[in-house]
Design an enzyme around this catalytic site. Structure first.
Site, PDB file in Angstrom:
ATOM      1  N   ASP A 180      39.175  32.830  53.054  1.00 25.53           N
ATOM      2  CA  ASP A 180      39.461  34.223  52.723  1.00 25.53           C
ATOM      3  C   ASP A 180      40.945  34.540  52.873  1.00 25.53           C
ATOM      4  O   ASP A 180      41.627  34.003  53.748  1.00 25.53           O
ATOM      5  CB  ASP A 180      38.640  35.129  53.650  1.00 25.53           C
TER       6      ASP A 180
ATOM      7  N   GLU B 180      40.619  31.769  48.141  1.00 27.45           N
ATOM      8  CA  GLU B 180      40.748  33.097  47.539  1.00 27.45           C
ATOM      9  C   GLU B 180      42.235  33.430  47.553  1.00 27.45           C
ATOM     10  O   GLU B 180      42.763  33.911  48.547  1.00 27.45           O
ATOM     11  CB  GLU B 180      39.964  34.148  48.321  1.00 27.45           C
TER      12      GLU B 180
END
Length: 699
Positions: free
Chosen positions: A381, A434
């Site tokens: 993330d 990401e």
């Protein structure tokens, strides 16, 4: 027990005791101790042949109990642990740090170890010692700053924390164990002693498959799931892992997904954070039961060929008092300078990637999930926030690197090291970034100067396609480039096309709600969007609920609106996603060259007036597939298109089919292409309104 001269003296702290007798483990009396302080301090000579474990028999009135002396046991960690920890190369810290059951010198108990180099004193406190920091004061290993103790007779399932006195003498808030493998259910936040994970794994074939193939050439279709809100019981309570396995695994198998990606399931205190503000990186959250339940879930997935990915958050951590922030009274896991150690977007602390111990903590966590739970991959993330020192900061609010630039070189080295270690020890795993910027070589190998990820989310695809499809079809011809531009960089990385949770919250609306027009057009647009996406180069990711066109935005506090499946348009959407997945998986032309430009060729890219796009998907030795998109409500009954070969082309997907809720217009299942003198064939096809068709050359 301590040696003084040629004799031995036993000292102990047993609150509430009036008398204390020292015995060996088998109950032989070795000395009577004298009370030195009414608080419970006792001492006295004992008759022993050498250092050995001692047990104290304490009494008060008619009540008698025993206490095993934790300081009569030797240390558990050794000099080689110290060496590798100091070097930053210890890759088994998850077996050494935290709380682990152990039979030490003939006694069962738990070994505790925690890193707190600047603390004046560290004690482990919990149910087993009435949360009294005087009873299990830990020993400091000065070379590493790690405090350890073997606590005899501690049992599995005991709540515990660390009581830390900082270097200035101030008592810190009680801290949860950074390496805890189990935690209490919120709102409680203590760590819990846990047995070593025992799971009979039945996934050798699954793991061998992914370890021996080229992942870039495999079909990968990911179903993103928030475990707390996919489904719930009728009373709103959460499913356990075993209950989830009974429902989610067969659903994903039937839908044709290859992987389930869970939003973070490591322990987190605040439900609306969705798990992205974790306080227990090593502990599966107690919301769904014990860690063994998650292991069973993964094993069940692997037995039917489903992979399991986990959202992983090494970018930042929350500032809860029981967490990592100011762990030993100093900025230990984070930077001291808020320009480097505080994240303004999320009010969280940022890991200090320049500190060896912090890197080891995070790298070991990635290895832990891969080894202990057999995870197939990690979706990392907020990578963009890690790569740039000035991320979400104004001038003067960030500190340049040693070369005066804005690149976070320490973070780069961490990501490269993490990927190298993960892929080096678990060849079947995948890591997915990401990352929303143009940072180069995110999904290229470390030895070629890349960050070492296997794949990267294609945020540009998501942004441009959603912008295009949200427009009224009458205006789309003026924004034709929003769908063609992405092919200029589609093969610069190994991309995953993500329609994630971020696109259906915070006022953005669900996927069906984003579409223009009346209800029929909304469904037709969304079906066309999914056809476009599944025909486009790149692996696929779809957030739960969007496969059946849930109207409402996603909420972490309630189940998806499964009742919508009783209505034909929603059931039709679900069937379409199922058929797209099965077609994508069964046709190598649609997946084998997802990441290579040789697998794509434009057929029609400049028909702005009709908003028609067409391209060819190819793979060596496989029949090509033509993807044709008509993105206006206009029905074309005689649209001319060039195809690379003459003969019959079978219509394998038509998003306007009645079974999906469409109007049923199409080509009757096939198209005839006639060869011209130029080598290419010409075909006249029917283009349904707001639809995508896929044509495969028959042999």
């Amino acid at each position: 027990m301590h040696q003084i001269g040629s004799g031995y003296v036993a000292r102990c702290f047993v609150p509430g005791a009036e008398t204390v007798t020292a015995t060996s483990l088998n109950g032989v009396v070795i000395g009577e101790l004298q009370c030195l302080d009414q608080a419970g301090f006792f001492a006295g000579p004992v008759k022993v042949q050498g250092l050995q474990p001692v047990r104290y028999r304490a009494s008060r009135g008619d009540v008698e109990w025993t206490v095993t002396d934790p300081y009569s046991f030797g240390p558990v960690l050794g000099p080689m642990d110290d060496y590798f920890i100091r070097e930053g190369s210890h890759l088994r810290l998850f077996d050494k740090m935290g709380a682990h059951p152990l039979k030490h010198q003939g006694v069962d108990g738990f070994h505790f170890a925690v890193w707190a180099p600047n603390a004046r004193r560290v004690s482990v406190v919990g149910d087993f010692n009435d949360w009294d920091g005087r009873r299990h004061v830990m020993r400091l290993r000065r070379d590493t700053g790690i405090w350890e103790i073997f606590a005899p007779d501690v049992r599995t399932g005991s709540a515990y924390k660390y009581e830390i006195i900082g270097k200035d003498g101030d008592l810190q808030p009680l801290k949860a164990d950074p390496y805890a493998r189990r935690a209490e259910l919120r709102p409680k936040n203590a760590s819990v002693t846990a047995a070593e994970l025992e799971q009979v794994w039945e996934d050798a074939d699954h793991r061998k498959h992914w370890a021996t193939i080229n992942q870039r050439q495999q079909p990968i279709s990911i179903y993103e799931v928030h475990a707390a809100s996919w489904q719930r019981h009728h009373d709103g309570s959460l499913l356990t892992w075993d209950e989830m396995a009974e429902r989610l695994i067969p659903y994903c198998v039937d839908m044709g997904f290859t992987h389930i990606e869970f939003m973070p399931i490591s322990e987190y205190p605040y439900d609306p954070s969705w798990g992205y503000q974790t306080t227990g990186l090593f502990a599966p959250t107690a919301r769904f039961g014990e860690p063994e339940g998650f292991a069973r879930f993964v094993n069940g997935c692997h037995k039917v060929g489903l992979g399991v990915l986990l959202d992983w958050v090494p970018a930042h951590f929350p500032t809860d008092a029981h967490g990592l922030r100011h762990f030993d009274g100093t900025a230990l896991y984070e930077h001291e300078d808020p320009r480097q150690g505080f994240h303004p977007d999320w009010n969280t602390a940022i890991y200090n990637f320049g500190r060896i111990e912090v890197l080891s903590y995070l790298i070991n966590n990635a290895l832990y999930w891969a080894e202990k739970f057999h995870l197939d991959g990690l979706r990392v993330d907020a990578v963009a926030s890690m790569l740039y020192l000035d991320y979400s900061r104004k001038e003067g609010e960030w500190v340049p690197n040693e070369y005066g630039g804005r690149e976070n070189l320490e973070s780069v080295r961490f990501l490269q090291s993490m990927n190298s270690h993960v892929y080096g020890s678990h060849p079947g795993i995948m890591t997915i970034a990401e990352e929303s910027t143009s940072w180069p070589k995110v999904s290229q190998p470390v030895h070629e100067g890349g960050l070492g990820f296997g794949f990267k989310w294609n945020m540009g695809f998501m942004h441009d396609t959603l912008s295009y499809f949200a427009r009224d079809p009458i205006h789309r011809k003026h924004h034709h480039q929003e769908l063609t531009f992405g092919l200029l960089y589609a093969f610069s990385e190994n991309f995953v096309l993500p329609i994630s949770h971020d696109e259906v919250v915070h006022g953005k609306g669900s996927m069906i709600a984003k579409m223009p027009g009346d209800d029929w057009q909304k469904f037709a647009n969304l079906r066309a969007y999914y056809g476009f996406m599944w025909g486009h180069p790149g692996k696929k990711l779809l957030f739960m609920g969007q496969e059946f066109a849930q109207w409402s935005e996603w909420s972490e506090s309630q189940s998806l609106d499964w009742n919508l499946l009783q209505y034909a348009p929603h059931e039709g959407m679900r069937r379409l996603i199922r058929d797209l997945n099965l077609t994508y998986r069964s046709k190598p032309a649609l997946h084998a060259r997802d990441c290579e430009g040789e697998g794509f060729e434009w057929l029609i890219s400049e028909d702005q007036d009709n908003s028609v796009f067409a391209w060819l998907r190819k793979a060596p030795g496989e029949r090509p597939i033509a993807v044709v998109c008509n993105l206006t409500p206009t029905f074309h009954s005689h649209y001319r298109i060039s195809l690379p070969a003459g003969g019959r082309w079978r219509e394998i997907i038509n998003t306007d089919a009645e079974i999906y809720g469409g109007s049923g217009k199409g080509n009757g299942g096939r198209v005839e292409a006639h060869t011209s003198g130029e080598g290419w064939a010409k075909a006249v096809i029917t283009l349904p309104p707001l639809a995508v068709i896929m044509l495969e050359l028959e042999q």
